[in-house]
Scaffold this motif. Sequence first.
Motif, PDB file in Angstrom:
ATOM      1  N   ARG A 118     -14.668  14.172 -41.818  1.00 26.62           N
ATOM      2  CA  ARG A 118     -13.237  13.836 -41.856  1.00 26.62           C
ATOM      3  C   ARG A 118     -13.030  12.347 -41.617  1.00 26.62           C
TER       4      ARG A 118
ATOM      5  N   TYR B 188     -11.678   6.409 -42.637  1.00 28.66           N
ATOM      6  CA  TYR B 188     -10.634   7.026 -43.446  1.00 28.66           C
ATOM      7  C   TYR B 188      -9.608   7.753 -42.590  1.00 28.66           C
ATOM      8  N   GLN B 189     -10.072   8.538 -41.646  1.00 31.92           N
ATOM      9  CA  GLN B 189      -9.167   9.292 -40.784  1.00 31.92           C
ATOM     10  C   GLN B 189      -9.275   8.751 -39.377  1.00 31.92           C
ATOM     11  N   GLU B 190      -8.161   8.408 -38.782  1.00 35.42           N
ATOM     12  CA  GLU B 190      -8.161   7.803 -37.459  1.00 35.42           C
ATOM     13  C   GLU B 190      -8.907   8.666 -36.457  1.00 35.42           C
TER      14      GLU B 190
END
Length: 549
Positions: A231, A544-546
């Motif tokens: 993720r 991409y995802q915090e």
Amino acid sequence: MTVYNPITRAADSARETMSKSRVTSWLIGGRDGGVSHTLRQGLLAALMIMIGSWGVGWLIMAPGYWLEYHPALQPLRATAAGTITCTVLLMLGALLLLRSWLRLSQRINGWNDPNGVKVMYRALLMWGTPLFLCFPIFSRDIFSYLAQGGLLYIGHNPYEAGVSELPGWFAAGADDLWAESPSPYGPLFLLIAQGVWHVSIDMPDMAIPLFRILAVFGVVLMAVVIPRLARAFGSQPAWALWLCLLNPLSLMVFIPAAHNDSLMIGLMLAGAWYALQRRRLVAVLLLIAAIAIKPIAMVVLPFAVLLTPQSTAHYMYRIREWAVAGVLAGVLLFGGGWLLGVGIGWFTAALGAGAEVLQGAPVGLLGIGVGWLVETTTGVDSSLVATWVYGAARIASAVVLTVMLLRPRMGNPLLWSAYGLTAVVLTSSVIQPWYLLWILPLFAVVHIYRGRVLMLVILLITVMTLAAMVGQLSVAQWLDTLLIQIIAAAVAAAYLGYLIFCDPNTTGLFRYPEKSQRWNAADGWLHIGELSTPDRSWSADQVYQEVRR
């Protein structure tokens, strides 16, 4: 496009008939059967493997040990009919598990399906549980773990003494490969193996579930961390789990064979995850623990710690992370080795790991060939020349790693660690099937792959699984081992041929016309070489995802 030959049509007809029967519809599900049917087929495959292992899996070799305490094994292990039946079950089960793995990728509603990770977890639980009850198959290294722990227990240094120093070592099931060879494992694992020896000294069969629990812990670590990393980097968690944990090679190596690779990989990935969260101390300790299980994790350490700084553009940031990790690793690994009484043997043994194994990798064969040629023409000893070739290959891999780490523009550190580890494996004089499993997660958490590269990985997994299974059958000495292996190879070849050429649901997976491509959420689908040179050095804002820090 599937060619409908008579075998394919017959298989389709049989599947259609079975899907209409109340007895078999729960398993077959017809041409449009859902995920649940694939999960059940994988469960059936795992059960077949489990039962097959009871006849041809590895056991403690003391005369009559298992047959005396488990007389039910007598018909399976001591008769030709029982051994052949178990061999066929084992091979058919392995191939049905392969088919279930391939079909699972087709049955879910795309890799972005929010339920995809749950499906993969269900598959891992359903397929892995029967495998936990197998006798050791695929490899008997588990008995070498026990013997090397026993060496440490009686005061010997496993990095200097082979397991032949241990009384009754051969009857304990250890491969004679390790009779005079130093241990290739880290000091932490030897300490764990010593504990297992101590606990199971009067009941040696207890060592199998204990080592297996340890290996399953590594699998659980991977199952937890892989989706999180995927993720964060924009890959698909379900795809990464499918590729890394549910393929038959991973399942065989990690659970029935109980290889310590699962623990090393799990700790390595957990360290990368905490580095991404900027929890520097926890990350470095986990990465050092991975090295202390199997020293090959040293290759990943200098890359993974670079996930912690805000940017890798400045060399001072890199040097700071390397200095912190290097000092801690030196204190813990060398100091721990000294306290354990094994010194730095883990480091020197790691550099020569594989020397006792038949040289079968490209570099190994090159060394043998060059050695023979030089000895023929000059009289110089061929083994000495081969050693020079292997040393040169190691130096070449070290140069590749150094250049990657010092490049002004560095790509994703975890992806680059995959490139570096691939270079190290390819320049090794020995390549074992499970080496592939070290590398897969490092690629899978960053990109999804398709096309010829994925087909190549599937073929590698298939060939490595079947070759190891055929070559690692435990057959009673009064039975014809070669005959049993020929039967196993024939079953494997027939079913594999069906999957590749006749099965309408799997043939397409082996006939990719597309070029190799990779995808993540930030870039979409790109040719596999288009991201090789990054525009700027990796920084935390490329996540991409915090990530909760």
